[in-house]
Scaffold this motif. Sequence first.
Motif, short mmCIF file in Angstrom:
data_model
loop_
_atom_site.label_atom_id
_atom_site.label_comp_id
_atom_site.label_asym_id
_atom_site.label_seq_id
_atom_site.Cartn_x
_atom_site.Cartn_y
_atom_site.Cartn_z
N ASN A 253 0.84 -1.21 0.00
CA ASN A 253 0.00 0.00 0.00
C ASN A 253 0.86 1.26 0.00
OD1 ASN A 253 -2.34 -1.53 0.04
ND2 ASN A 253 -2.45 -1.57 2.28
N LYS A 254 1.94 1.21 0.79
CA LYS A 254 2.84 2.37 0.82
C LYS A 254 3.48 2.59 -0.55
CE LYS A 254 4.10 2.20 5.70
NZ LYS A 254 5.20 2.01 6.67
N GLU B 74 2.33 1.64 -3.47
CA GLU B 74 1.31 2.13 -4.40
C GLU B 74 1.03 3.60 -4.17
OE1 GLU B 74 -0.11 0.70 -6.94
OE2 GLU B 74 0.99 -1.18 -6.67
N ARG B 75 0.97 4.00 -2.91
CA ARG B 75 0.72 5.41 -2.61
C ARG B 75 1.86 6.30 -3.08
NH1 ARG B 75 -0.59 4.58 2.12
NH2 ARG B 75 1.28 5.12 3.29
N VAL B 76 3.09 5.82 -2.89
CA VAL B 76 4.25 6.59 -3.34
C VAL B 76 4.27 6.68 -4.87
CG1 VAL B 76 6.77 6.60 -3.46
CG2 VAL B 76 5.63 6.12 -1.30
N LYS C 100 1.67 6.54 -6.81
CA LYS C 100 0.60 7.47 -7.20
C LYS C 100 1.03 8.91 -7.00
CE LYS C 100 -4.31 8.37 -6.41
NZ LYS C 100 -5.51 7.99 -5.61
N LEU C 101 1.70 9.16 -5.88
CA LEU C 101 2.20 10.52 -5.64
C LEU C 101 3.23 10.92 -6.68
CD1 LEU C 101 2.53 10.50 -1.74
CD2 LEU C 101 0.79 11.66 -3.09
N GLU D 89 1.37 11.74 -9.86
CA GLU D 89 0.72 13.04 -9.75
C GLU D 89 1.74 14.17 -9.84
OE1 GLU D 89 -1.45 12.99 -6.14
OE2 GLU D 89 -3.04 11.65 -6.90
#
Length: 298
Positions: free
Chosen positions: A170-171, A173-175, A177-178, A181
């Motif tokens: 999850n971390k 994937e979040r990184v 995604k960031l 962006e």
Amino acid sequence: MDRTIKEDDDEKLDDKEEVSPWADPALQDPSDRIVGWRDGVSMTKSAVDGVIKKEKGARQEYRRLRKIIAKHRGPEEVDPMKDLPPTWKAFWSSVPHLNAKAAFEEQKKHEERMASKKRAMEKAAAAEDMDLDGPEGETTEEEIARLEQRVKQVKEALAEKEKLSEEWNNKIERVKKLDQEAEEKSRRVRRKVEKASYEAGLVQGKLKSSDTYFQFLQQDAEQTAKTKVTNLARSSALMDKQMDLLKGHVRLLLKDAATLERESSVAADGKSSERETVRSLKLKGELKAPPQSPSLHH
């Protein structure tokens, strides 16, 4: 005897409890407590509430005072280091511009993650340390129970590892995604900068071309104005010369006219009239050819 009685009376006076002239709020009934006065009569809280409910003017005055008090009271200040340990308060009070509560929450989460990781490692180590063969003389039921216990511990360790792996996934994937962006935002900003640079180049080119164009226009206008001024100065000089010649001719005519008038008044015979006729003929001949400026014949 009298002395003994006197001493007993003094002891009774000393033992007597001293009463304070002021009422103790802790011992007083709140419903009987006086909170205000009206027309010289004391009023309790219940009496004040009844007046506010019955009288419209008192109710409006009460609301107005509450608004004034709320306006001047201001927001309540909250301690930013509330519910923090003393060591954290001692350190973070030296850096008040930083957020101590957010750092404390992050530290708690980090400690919980480390504790969870430690428990998973301990369970895995315990599962690895178990002997697969078991002790000597172990019955089949004991071996089955031991193996089931080991399978349970291995499953718990595996669940902890899967949970930890899911958190890291999850971390990641979040990184990612960031990062996407941020890359998209940087791409948009770069396009905007390139567009603004292109438009700025166009504006600068137009400005330079306009400056050159209007500079040429100014030079042409100055040259044309200079030529016109020279021509007008020459025409003015010629007109001044012509006007001077005409003025001199008019003066001569006026002088001859005055002479003729004097001679006509003196002469009374035919000779004088004949002389006057000859002079008038000469004068007519002079009027037919007025003097011209030499420059006008070219």
